[in-house]
Write a protein that holds these residues in place. Structure first.
Motif, short mmCIF file in Angstrom:
data_model
loop_
_atom_site.label_atom_id
_atom_site.label_comp_id
_atom_site.label_asym_id
_atom_site.label_seq_id
_atom_site.Cartn_x
_atom_site.Cartn_y
_atom_site.Cartn_z
N ASP A 110 0.83 -1.21 0.00
CA ASP A 110 0.00 0.00 0.00
C ASP A 110 0.86 1.26 0.00
O ASP A 110 0.55 2.24 -0.69
N LEU A 111 1.97 1.23 0.76
CA LEU A 111 2.89 2.36 0.75
C LEU A 111 3.43 2.60 -0.66
O LEU A 111 3.52 3.75 -1.13
N LEU A 112 3.76 1.54 -1.35
CA LEU A 112 4.31 1.69 -2.70
C LEU A 112 3.24 2.18 -3.68
O LEU A 112 3.55 2.97 -4.59
N VAL A 113 2.02 1.73 -3.52
CA VAL A 113 0.94 2.24 -4.37
C VAL A 113 0.73 3.74 -4.11
O VAL A 113 0.53 4.53 -5.03
N ARG A 114 0.80 4.13 -2.84
CA ARG A 114 0.72 5.56 -2.50
C ARG A 114 1.88 6.32 -3.16
O ARG A 114 1.71 7.44 -3.65
N ALA A 115 3.05 5.70 -3.15
CA ALA A 115 4.22 6.35 -3.76
C ALA A 115 4.01 6.55 -5.25
O ALA A 115 4.42 7.57 -5.81
N VAL A 116 3.38 5.59 -5.91
CA VAL A 116 3.08 5.75 -7.33
C VAL A 116 2.14 6.93 -7.55
O VAL A 116 2.31 7.72 -8.49
N GLN A 117 1.13 7.06 -6.68
CA GLN A 117 0.20 8.18 -6.82
C GLN A 117 0.92 9.51 -6.58
O GLN A 117 0.70 10.50 -7.30
N ILE A 118 1.78 9.56 -5.58
CA ILE A 118 2.55 10.77 -5.31
C ILE A 118 3.45 11.09 -6.50
O ILE A 118 3.56 12.25 -6.92
N ALA A 119 4.08 10.07 -7.06
CA ALA A 119 4.93 10.27 -8.23
C ALA A 119 4.13 10.84 -9.39
O ALA A 119 4.61 11.72 -10.12
N THR A 120 2.92 10.35 -9.56
CA THR A 120 2.05 10.88 -10.62
C THR A 120 1.75 12.35 -10.40
O THR A 120 1.85 13.17 -11.31
N ASP A 121 1.41 12.69 -9.16
CA ASP A 121 1.05 14.08 -8.85
C ASP A 121 2.24 15.02 -8.96
O ASP A 121 2.06 16.22 -9.24
N LEU A 122 3.45 14.51 -8.73
CA LEU A 122 4.64 15.36 -8.78
C LEU A 122 5.34 15.32 -10.14
O LEU A 122 6.32 16.05 -10.35
N GLY A 123 4.91 14.45 -11.03
CA GLY A 123 5.60 14.30 -12.30
C GLY A 123 6.95 13.64 -12.16
O GLY A 123 7.88 13.94 -12.91
N ALA A 124 7.07 12.71 -11.21
CA ALA A 124 8.35 12.02 -10.97
C ALA A 124 8.64 11.05 -12.10
O ALA A 124 7.73 10.56 -12.78
N HIS A 125 9.93 10.77 -12.30
CA HIS A 125 10.28 9.89 -13.41
C HIS A 125 10.36 8.42 -13.00
O HIS A 125 10.44 7.54 -13.86
N ALA A 126 10.32 8.11 -11.69
CA ALA A 126 10.34 6.71 -11.25
C ALA A 126 9.99 6.65 -9.77
O ALA A 126 10.11 7.65 -9.04
N VAL A 127 9.59 5.46 -9.33
CA VAL A 127 9.40 5.15 -7.92
C VAL A 127 10.37 4.04 -7.57
O VAL A 127 10.40 2.98 -8.20
N HIS A 128 11.18 4.29 -6.55
CA HIS A 128 12.20 3.34 -6.10
C HIS A 128 11.64 2.45 -4.99
O HIS A 128 10.80 2.88 -4.19
N CYS A 129 12.12 1.20 -4.94
CA CYS A 129 11.82 0.34 -3.80
C CYS A 129 12.89 -0.74 -3.70
O CYS A 129 13.75 -0.86 -4.58
N PHE A 130 12.87 -1.52 -2.60
CA PHE A 130 13.75 -2.68 -2.50
C PHE A 130 12.98 -3.81 -1.84
O PHE A 130 11.88 -3.63 -1.32
N SER A 131 13.59 -5.03 -1.85
CA SER A 131 12.86 -6.22 -1.44
C SER A 131 12.70 -6.35 0.06
O SER A 131 11.67 -6.81 0.56
N GLY A 132 13.73 -6.00 0.83
CA GLY A 132 13.80 -6.33 2.25
C GLY A 132 14.65 -7.57 2.45
O GLY A 132 14.98 -8.30 1.51
N ILE A 133 15.03 -7.79 3.71
CA ILE A 133 15.87 -8.94 4.03
C ILE A 133 15.01 -10.18 4.23
O ILE A 133 13.81 -10.09 4.55
N LEU A 134 15.62 -11.33 4.05
CA LEU A 134 14.92 -12.59 4.31
C LEU A 134 14.59 -12.66 5.79
O LEU A 134 15.46 -12.46 6.64
N PRO A 135 13.33 -12.92 6.16
CA PRO A 135 12.97 -12.99 7.59
C PRO A 135 13.83 -13.99 8.34
O PRO A 135 14.24 -15.02 7.80
N LYS A 136 14.11 -13.70 9.61
CA LYS A 136 14.99 -14.56 10.40
C LYS A 136 14.42 -15.95 10.59
O LYS A 136 15.16 -16.94 10.64
N ASP A 137 13.11 -16.04 10.73
CA ASP A 137 12.47 -17.35 10.92
C ASP A 137 11.41 -17.55 9.83
O ASP A 137 10.22 -17.66 10.12
N PRO A 138 11.85 -17.56 8.56
CA PRO A 138 10.86 -17.69 7.49
C PRO A 138 10.26 -19.08 7.45
O PRO A 138 10.92 -20.08 7.74
#
Length: 327
Positions: A110-138
């Protein structure tokens, strides 16, 4: 200390920005004014409580005001989503796209979807993200025939599934989602990016954030060769100095990277986005480092040497491990 813009080499096409995660001691408008005064072309805007809070109830109004300010200052923008505690005050970068709890993964999506909307409103050229670390007890998960798959394979499956609605939003908005290989994360290398791209069926909206320091830290290719190998998917670039095997973002000149070939490679592959200085642990000296960084980059670009026209791009090789810390 003067805030005069640094002279721009007229023959070089790259556009430079500075990340607000390295200016957290400044109000956002002060940070933007500083960057414009120094001659930057844009800003890498990290969505966080001290600047543009993506969870604020008045987000739409604040975004609209920010859009006007960016236009007044002539600054381009990339949306960054690497704030440490924006979703959870106790877990750094949590919850991630890999969280075992589906509801927690959905919060990150949901945060990333919000970021896409913000990027649209600001005319940004990309939205950055990363995966995260593997959970300790996956937990392992059942495969297609009932067998248990490994925890790592389960994490890759979660990553692809959780990113799918974000990519749908990015596709509808016409703004690329630029995933960053991050040392210590599940998706840590260029090879890992290609695994995700294959798992998702190579959607057009999925792009790559290439951090030049991370290339120096753990990729088998040189940073300049990483640029050439990543060129077809390159949507955002972060840049700083770094040493081999140590994930520590350093001011220019404090690490081991030879920058002229890197900038020449970016220009040669026709990269059109912002090249954003990424010093998230140096906010205490942010204004001074912002002032020093742009002349350094302009000088490195001015002395860069033409690439060998007969040299083909080098494909990515296998991933290497890193014990470096996540910024």
């Amino acid at each position: 200390m003067s805030l005069r813009p640094s002279p721009r080499p007229t023959a070089h096409p790259l556009r430079y920005s500075y990340g607000t995660n390295g200016l957290t001691d400044l109000r956002l408008d002060d940070a933007l004014s500083l960057l414009a005064d120094l001659g930057y072309d844009g800003v890498g805007l990290t969505l966080d409580h001290m600047h543009l809070d993506p969870l604020a109830p008045d987000l739409a109004a604040r975004t609209q005001k920010l859009a006007r300010r960016l236009d007044e200052l002539g600054l381009g923008v990339t949306i960054e989503t690497g704030a440490r505690y924006v979703l959870d005050p106790r877990r750094k970068h949590g919850p991630s796209l890999l969280d075992p709890d589906p509801a927690q993964r959905a919060r990150r999506a949901d945060l990333l979807v919000r970021a896409v909307q913000i990027a649209t409103d600001l005319g940004a050229h990309a939205v950055h993200c990363f995966s995260g670390i593997l959970p300790k007890d996956p937990a392992g998960e059942a495969g297609t025939e009932g067998q248990e798959v490994t925890a790592e394979d389960a994490a890759w499956k979660r990553l692809a599934e959780t990113l799918t609605p974000v990519l749908d939003a990015a596709t509808a908005a016409g703004i690329p989602l630029a995933v960053e290989p991050e040392p210590g994360h599940l998706l840590a290398t260029l090879d890992d990016f290609h695994r995700l791209r294959t798992d998702l069926g190579s959607p057009d909206a999925l792009g790559l954030t290439l951090d030049i320091g991370h290339c120096q830290c753990l990729e088998p290719l040189s940073p300049a060769d990483c640029v050439r190998a990543a060129a077809p998917w390159l949507r955002h670039v972060q840049i700083e100095d770094m040493r081999r095997g140590v994930h520590e973002h350093l001011p220019f000149g404090d690490g081991e990277i030879d920058f002229p070939p890197v900038l020449e490679a970016l220009a040669a592959v026709g990269y059109q986005g912002l090249v954003s200085v990424e010093l998230p642990r140096h906010s205490h000296a942010g204004p001074q480092l912002a002032q020093q960084s742009l002349p350094f980059l302009h000088h490195a670009a001015a002395v860069s040497t033409p690439p060998d026209a007969d040299r083909p791009p080098n494909p990515g090789e296998g991933p290497t491990d890193s014990d470096g810390r996540t910024p």
